[in-house]
Design a protein around this motif. Structure first.
Motif, PDB file in Angstrom:
ATOM      1  N   MET A   1     -18.094   7.073 -11.544  1.00  0.00           N
ATOM      2  CA  MET A   1     -19.054   8.119 -11.201  1.00  0.00           C
ATOM      3  C   MET A   1     -19.168   8.257  -9.680  1.00  0.00           C
ATOM      4  N   PHE A   2     -19.258   7.115  -8.985  1.00  0.00           N
ATOM      5  CA  PHE A   2     -19.412   7.161  -7.528  1.00  0.00           C
ATOM      6  C   PHE A   2     -18.188   7.781  -6.876  1.00  0.00           C
ATOM      7  N   VAL A   3     -17.006   7.426  -7.367  1.00  0.00           N
ATOM      8  CA  VAL A   3     -15.775   7.976  -6.791  1.00  0.00           C
ATOM      9  C   VAL A   3     -15.628   9.451  -7.136  1.00  0.00           C
ATOM     10  N   ALA A   4     -15.833   9.804  -8.397  1.00  0.00           N
ATOM     11  CA  ALA A   4     -15.647  11.185  -8.844  1.00  0.00           C
ATOM     12  C   ALA A   4     -16.592  12.148  -8.129  1.00  0.00           C
ATOM     13  N   SER A   8     -22.071   8.016  -1.671  1.00  0.00           N
ATOM     14  CA  SER A   8     -21.998   6.919  -0.713  1.00  0.00           C
ATOM     15  C   SER A   8     -22.202   5.591  -1.441  1.00  0.00           C
ATOM     16  N   TRP A   9     -21.479   4.553  -0.998  1.00  0.00           N
ATOM     17  CA  TRP A   9     -21.658   3.231  -1.622  1.00  0.00           C
ATOM     18  C   TRP A   9     -23.091   2.744  -1.446  1.00  0.00           C
ATOM     19  N   THR A  35     -20.561  -5.306  -3.655  1.00  0.00           N
ATOM     20  CA  THR A  35     -19.819  -5.596  -4.893  1.00  0.00           C
ATOM     21  C   THR A  35     -19.124  -4.346  -5.404  1.00  0.00           C
ATOM     22  N   LEU A  36     -19.837  -3.206  -5.333  1.00  0.00           N
ATOM     23  CA  LEU A  36     -19.275  -1.954  -5.835  1.00  0.00           C
ATOM     24  C   LEU A  36     -18.055  -1.512  -5.020  1.00  0.00           C
ATOM     25  N   SER A  37     -18.178  -1.609  -3.684  1.00  0.00           N
ATOM     26  CA  SER A  37     -17.076  -1.163  -2.826  1.00  0.00           C
ATOM     27  C   SER A  37     -16.089  -2.278  -2.525  1.00  0.00           C
TER      28      SER A  37
END
Length: 484
Positions: A1-4, A8-9, A35-37
Motif C-alpha cells: 500500500m505504501f509503495v503503490a 512517506s515511510w 522496519t517498514l523501509s
C-alpha cells in the motif's frame, strides 16, 4: 500500500494512521518506519527479483543505460534490460563524485552486465544508450571489447534531437513558434482571459474546454502537441476577440506595457498569415512526432527504426545510420516484408547482396561462420519456399491472433515457432536462420525504459523526500514497476 500510493515511510508512525489501522484491521501490528523501509522493503524487493529471475532466465536481452539527476541533485546512472518488450531495472549507481567519462561508464556497465547474466541467467545480445559524450565513447569501447554485441544509439533520443535541430533553423517560417508561445503564455497567465476562452469552447454543442500547453524541450513531441492544440482552439480564440475584445484587453490590467502586450496578442490571433505558418510547422513536425511515438516504444525493434528512417528520408533528407547491416537484416527477417520494400537496381539489395549482409551479421553475433545450409535456407526464405512460405509459417494465423488481442504481431514469437530446438554447440544447419531472426528481432533500439524508470524514481524521491537513499529508491521503484 505504501509503495503503490507513494506514502512517506514516516506516515506509518503518524498517530492518525495507527488509529485507522487499529479501527479497520483489529489486532494488526504496525511496524515503525525503519522496519517498514528496511527489512520489509528488502524482503519485497527480493521477492520481485526472484520473479524477475524466473522471467529472464535463458532469455535474450537488450541492455540499456542512462543518467538522471534526482531531487537531491545526485547524478544517478541506471542499468536495465528489456526482455520480451518488458523493461527490468537491474542496478542504479550514484556517480556524483565521478568524472563523466566513457571509461568510467564502461567499468560500471561491465560489472552490471556480468551481474545481470549471472544473477538472472539471461544472455545479453545488444546494448543501447543515448549519444552523450561519455555514452558515445562507452559504446565504442564496449563494441571493441565485445564485438559480437549489437551496440546502438537510442533512436528515441535521436529523433528528439532531429526535432531540436529543426526548431533551431534560422528560417522565416519558424518565427511563428515564439510568437505562438507568447499567445499561449499570455492566456495562461491571465485567468480572466483563460476563463473566457474556456467558456467560449463550451458554448458550442458537445464543446470541450481544451487548455493551452507550453512545450518543454525535454518532453518528446511537446512542440508538436503544443502547436497542434493551439490550432485546435483557433476558432474559439478568434471568436473571443470578435465578441469580447474590450474585456480581454481589460484582463491585462491598467499598466501601459501590459495593455500593449494584450494588443500584440490580439493582432497575432487576428493575423491569418500567422495561422498559416503554424499549420505548416505542425505539418512538418507531424512525421517526426509519429517517428517519436514509434521509436520510444518498449518493443521498438531494429526493423522499426530502418522503416521509420526510410519514411523520414522520403519526407525530408538522407539519414545517417550506423550498424546498417544489422538494420537491413532486421527488416529482411520480418517475414511480412522480406525483401519486398527495397529499391530495385541496387546491387547491395539483390538477393545475393542481402545474403552477404545476413551472413556477416550471423558470423558476428554467433562468432562463427554460418554453414552452407544457412545460405540455402535464406534464399528459400526470400523466395517463400518450403518451411519459409507464408502458409507454413502461418502468418495469417499470427496476424488474426494478435489482432484479436489488439496488439502488434510479435515477430520473435513467429520465428520461435519455427525453431527445431537443436542444442547449442551442435550444427544448426537451416535452423541457424531461425536463431538469427530471433536474435536480431529481440533487440530493442531505444533506452526509453530508463526514462520511465527515472520517472518512477522521481515520483518516489520528491523534494520532500530528498534524503531517501538511492538503494531504497531503487527498491521502491522496482516494486512499483512490479505492481503495474
Amino acid at each position: 500500500m505504501f509503495v503503490a500510493n507513494n506514502f512517506s515511510w514516516n506516515s506509518v508512525n503518524n498517530p492518525e494512521f495507527v488509529k485507522w489501522v487499529t479501527k479497520w484491521i483489529p489486532g494488526a501490528v504496525v511496524p515503525d518506519r525503519r522496519t517498514l523501509s528496511g527489512p520489509i522493503l528488502d524482503r519485497q524487493s527480493q521477492r520481485v527479483e526472484i520473479q524477475m529471475r524466473d522471467k529472464l532466465n535463458g532469455k535474450l536481452a537488450t541492455g540499456q543505460c542512462d543518467g538522471w539527476k534526482n531531487a537531491a541533485k545526485a547524478s544517478v546512472v541506471a542499468m536495465m534490460v528489456t526482455v520480451d518488450s518488458e523493461p527490468h531495472l537491474i542496478k542504479t549507481h550514484d556517480v556524483s563524485a565521478e568524472a563523466k567519462t566513457g571509461e568510467n561508464l564502461l567499468k560500471l556497465m561491465l560489472e552490471d552486465i556480468t551481474y545481470a547474466q549471472v544473477a538472472f541467467g539471461l544472455l545479453l545480445i545488444a546494448f543501447c544508450c543515448d549519444d552523450g559524450g561519455d555514452a558515445r565513447k562507452f559504446r565504442r569501447l564496449l563494441l571493441a571489447l565485445m564485438p559480437w554485441l549489437i551496440v546502438t544509439v537510442c533512436w528515441a533520443h535521436q529523433i528528439n534531437l532531429i526535432v531540436g535541430n529543426f526548431l533551431s533553423l534560422k528560417i522565416d517560417l519558424l518565427k511563428c513558434i515564439p510568437t505562438a508561445l507568447e499567445v499561449i503564455k499570455w492566456f495562461n497567465n491571465h485567468s480572466c482571459a483563460n476563463g473566457i476562452l474556456q467558456t467560449e469552447q463550451l458554448s458550442v454543442p458537445n464543446g470541450k474546454a481544451l487548455i493551452l500547453v507550453l512545450p518543454v524541450i525535454t518532453r518528446w513531441t511537446a512542440h508538436y502537441l503544443s502547436l497542434r492544440r493551439l490550432l485546435q482552439v483557433k476558432g474559439p480564440l478568434k471568436a473571443c476577440y470578435n465578441k469580447y475584445a474590450p474585456v480581454l484587453l481589460l484582463c491585462a490590467g491598467l499598466k501601459a506595457e501590459a495593455k500593449r502586450k494584450a494588443e500584440e496578442v490580439q493582432e497575432i490571433v487576428e493575423d491569418s498569415s500567422f495561422w498559416k505558418d503554424v499549420r505548416k510547422v505542425v505539418t512538418y513536425l507531424h512525421p517526426l512526432a509519429v517517428a517519436n511515438f514509434i521509436t520510444q516504444s518498449s518493443d521498438t525493434g531494429l526493423h522499426h527504426i530502418l522503416l521509420t528512417l526510410g519514411n523520414l528520408y522520403h519526407i525530408y533528407s538522407d539519414p545517417k545510420l550506423d550498424e546498417a547491416d544489422v538494420f537491413i537484416a532486421a527488416v529482411v527477417l520480418n517475414p511480412y516484408i522480406r525483401n519486398r520494400w527495397f529499391a530495385t537496381g541496387v546491387q547491395k539489395l539483390t538477393p545475393v547482396g542481402l545474403l552477404g549482409i545476413v551472413k556477416r551479421v550471423c558470423a558476428r553475433v554467433f562468432r562463427e561462420e554460418p554453414e552452407i545450409e544457412f545460405s540455402e535456407a535464406f534464399m528459400d526464405y526470400l523466395q517463400q519456399r518450403g518451411e519459409f512460405s507464408d502458409e507454413w509459417m502461418q502468418l495469417s494465423m499470427w496476424t488474426d491472433m494478435f489482432e484479436k488481442q489488439k496488439r502488434k504481431v510479435n515477430l520473435v514469437r513467429v520465428w520461435e515457432g519455427m525453431d527445431t530446438q537443436i542444442p547449442a554447440g551442435q550444427k544448426q544447419g537451416r535452423n541457424r536462420l531461425v536463431k538469427l531472426a530471433v536474435h536480431i528481432l529481440s533487440i530493442v533500439a531505444n533506452s526509453a525504459g530508463c526514462e520511465r524508470v527515472f520517472s518512477e524514481m522521481g515520483i518516489v524521491q520528491t523534494k520532500h523526500r530528498s534524503r531517501l537513499g538511492l538503494d531504497k529508491v531503487r527498491k521502491t521503484a522496482l516494486i512499483r514497476m512490479d505492481i503495474k
